[in-house]
Design a protein around this motif. Sequence first.
Motif, PDB file in Angstrom:
ATOM      1  N   GLY A 112       0.801  -1.220   0.000  1.00  0.00           N
ATOM      2  CA  GLY A 112       0.000   0.000   0.000  1.00  0.00           C
ATOM      3  C   GLY A 112       0.826   1.257   0.000  1.00  0.00           C
ATOM      4  N   SER A 113       2.081   1.158  -0.368  1.00  0.00           N
ATOM      5  CA  SER A 113       3.009   2.272  -0.199  1.00  0.00           C
ATOM      6  C   SER A 113       3.021   3.271  -1.343  1.00  0.00           C
ATOM      7  CB  SER A 113       4.430   1.726   0.001  1.00  0.00           C
ATOM      8  OG  SER A 113       4.786   0.848  -1.064  1.00  0.00           O
ATOM      9  N   ALA A 114       2.453   2.934  -2.485  1.00  0.00           N
ATOM     10  CA  ALA A 114       2.511   3.846  -3.627  1.00  0.00           C
ATOM     11  C   ALA A 114       1.402   4.893  -3.525  1.00  0.00           C
ATOM     12  CB  ALA A 114       2.373   3.070  -4.929  1.00  0.00           C
ATOM     13  N   VAL A 143      -7.106   2.943   0.333  1.00  0.00           N
ATOM     14  CA  VAL A 143      -7.824   2.153   1.338  1.00  0.00           C
ATOM     15  C   VAL A 143      -7.211   2.378   2.714  1.00  0.00           C
ATOM     16  CG1 VAL A 143      -8.334  -0.191   2.126  1.00  0.00           C
ATOM     17  CG2 VAL A 143      -8.627   0.405  -0.287  1.00  0.00           C
ATOM     18  N   LEU A 144      -5.891   2.298   2.792  1.00  0.00           N
ATOM     19  CA  LEU A 144      -5.215   2.452   4.072  1.00  0.00           C
ATOM     20  C   LEU A 144      -5.317   3.877   4.607  1.00  0.00           C
ATOM     21  CD1 LEU A 144      -1.983   0.359   3.333  1.00  0.00           C
ATOM     22  CD2 LEU A 144      -3.963  -0.338   4.696  1.00  0.00           C
ATOM     23  N   ALA A 145      -5.170   4.864   3.735  1.00  0.00           N
ATOM     24  CA  ALA A 145      -5.097   6.257   4.174  1.00  0.00           C
ATOM     25  C   ALA A 145      -6.461   6.924   4.313  1.00  0.00           C
ATOM     26  CB  ALA A 145      -4.242   7.063   3.198  1.00  0.00           C
ATOM     27  N   GLU A 146      -7.470   6.437   3.565  1.00  0.00           N
ATOM     28  CA  GLU A 146      -8.761   7.112   3.544  1.00  0.00           C
ATOM     29  C   GLU A 146      -9.912   6.218   4.002  1.00  0.00           C
ATOM     30  OE1 GLU A 146      -9.225   8.614  -0.416  1.00  0.00           O
ATOM     31  OE2 GLU A 146      -7.226   9.511  -0.450  1.00  0.00           O
ATOM     32  N   GLU A 157      -0.212   6.724  10.603  1.00  0.00           N
ATOM     33  CA  GLU A 157       1.120   7.264  10.860  1.00  0.00           C
ATOM     34  C   GLU A 157       2.017   6.336  11.667  1.00  0.00           C
ATOM     35  OE1 GLU A 157       0.505  10.978  12.796  1.00  0.00           O
ATOM     36  OE2 GLU A 157      -0.668  11.851  11.153  1.00  0.00           O
ATOM     37  N   GLY A 158       1.465   5.274  12.218  1.00  0.00           N
ATOM     38  CA  GLY A 158       2.226   4.428  13.115  1.00  0.00           C
ATOM     39  C   GLY A 158       2.794   3.191  12.447  1.00  0.00           C
ATOM     40  N   VAL A 159       3.113   2.202  13.283  1.00  0.00           N
ATOM     41  CA  VAL A 159       3.706   0.961  12.808  1.00  0.00           C
ATOM     42  C   VAL A 159       2.907  -0.224  13.336  1.00  0.00           C
ATOM     43  CG1 VAL A 159       6.016   1.961  12.673  1.00  0.00           C
ATOM     44  CG2 VAL A 159       5.280   0.851  14.799  1.00  0.00           C
ATOM     45  N   ILE A 160       3.148  -1.381  12.767  1.00  0.00           N
ATOM     46  CA  ILE A 160       2.509  -2.612  13.225  1.00  0.00           C
ATOM     47  C   ILE A 160       2.970  -2.923  14.640  1.00  0.00           C
ATOM     48  CG2 ILE A 160       2.227  -5.081  12.780  1.00  0.00           C
ATOM     49  CD1 ILE A 160       0.957  -3.326  10.627  1.00  0.00           C
ATOM     50  N   TRP A 208       2.413   0.407   8.279  1.00  0.00           N
ATOM     51  CA  TRP A 208       1.266  -0.301   7.706  1.00  0.00           C
ATOM     52  C   TRP A 208       1.330  -0.306   6.183  1.00  0.00           C
ATOM     53  CZ3 TRP A 208      -3.857  -1.025  10.343  1.00  0.00           C
ATOM     54  CH2 TRP A 208      -3.770  -0.909  11.737  1.00  0.00           C
ATOM     55  N   PHE A 209       1.969   0.687   5.615  1.00  0.00           N
ATOM     56  CA  PHE A 209       2.012   0.836   4.167  1.00  0.00           C
ATOM     57  C   PHE A 209       3.109  -0.006   3.517  1.00  0.00           C
ATOM     58  CE2 PHE A 209      -0.028   4.562   5.862  1.00  0.00           C
ATOM     59  CZ  PHE A 209      -1.052   4.845   4.960  1.00  0.00           C
TER      60      PHE A 209
END
Length: 383
Positions: free
Chosen positions: A10-12, A20-23, A55-58, A79-80
């Motif tokens: 999901g990083s691009a 999906v991840l950001a919105e 903004e965080g991490v797993i 997450w991305f």
Amino acid sequence: MSPSAAVILGSAPESFPYSVLAERHPAIIGQVREAFPYGPEQHRALDALLAGCTEGVIEPLPDGAWGEWGIDDHVGQSWFDVPWLWSESYFYRRLLDAVGYFGDGPWRGIDPFRPSKLAELDSQETDQELAALDELASRTAEEQGAALLHGSLWGNRADLGFRLSDGEAERRDAVPDLVADDSDRLWSLLDGTGTLCLIADNAGRELIPDLLLLAHLLEHGRIERAVLHVKPYPYYVSDATTADVVDALRRLVRAPGRAAEYGRRLWDAMADGRLSVRAHAFSCAPLPYADMPDDLRAEIGGAALTVLKGDLNYRRLVGDRWWAPTTSFAEVTAYFPGPVAALRTLKSDVITGLDDRTEAALVEAEGQRWRTSGTHALIQVRP
């Protein structure tokens, strides 16, 4: 076959997974927050999840959960930057933790998506779709089966008489709604013997057509038994659980006309074992079906046919990778233990099994939007 395509992340920026991840996930948190009168503890946990997922991490899950599903490999990563299938699934598990679904308090076992599921079942659109069963009764068994198959395929995009009035429409379209159609091969596998496994997707208006299709197959002797696989707990907003199956059956039984007859036949089939519900833990795993455990592999391997419904199950079936669209569906599903079929509307980037001409027409007409718009679908079968 050995995977030769990159795993989808999901990083691009501006990609569908990124959106999906950001919105979408933050929006879902907002919807869940408003759906129930949660207390301060749940609101604090939802706030933390909102910050973490963007903004965080797993982070580790409570009680060491998901150790067998690779969480240790991803802890500390954005997450991305982990596989999109994995991070999406992780989001829903974290959401359930935030609202106390697995805890010991009063919110234990309360489905945060239940209000929207019930609203779909009680909608005017559902009334109209069930009323279409009365008209369908005058059709031949073959025409009924075709309509119910398409109803299951399209879910809440179609009434139950889908395309019966114009069966040649797909062949005339330069860019067909149905981009791959192995329905003849599917019907050839339903020869009246053995068990059909149907791995369900969504609840509500999309689960009812699945149940109607199973009722038709049982009534007309196309199968001896059906096993409906659902999720053991709420997942991906609207994925079906056992409670959702019960709600759908009750909705059918209390409906007027032919719908109630379907409901009663399904109710009776549950009672005598011709229809059963299965909720295996792996149904909520953040992994492809290639990694399914031995007990599930043995169960599915004994079925005459396994039908996987929906976009998420398709991603798990073929692997959530950037396959070339013309990659062989049969080859990427060769690992699957028995004949398998996919019924799916296209709502993510993953696709296999298209011919060159169809892919070219889709790209010319729509760019890459055809992959995620939900306006195209497929029926793919590997005997």
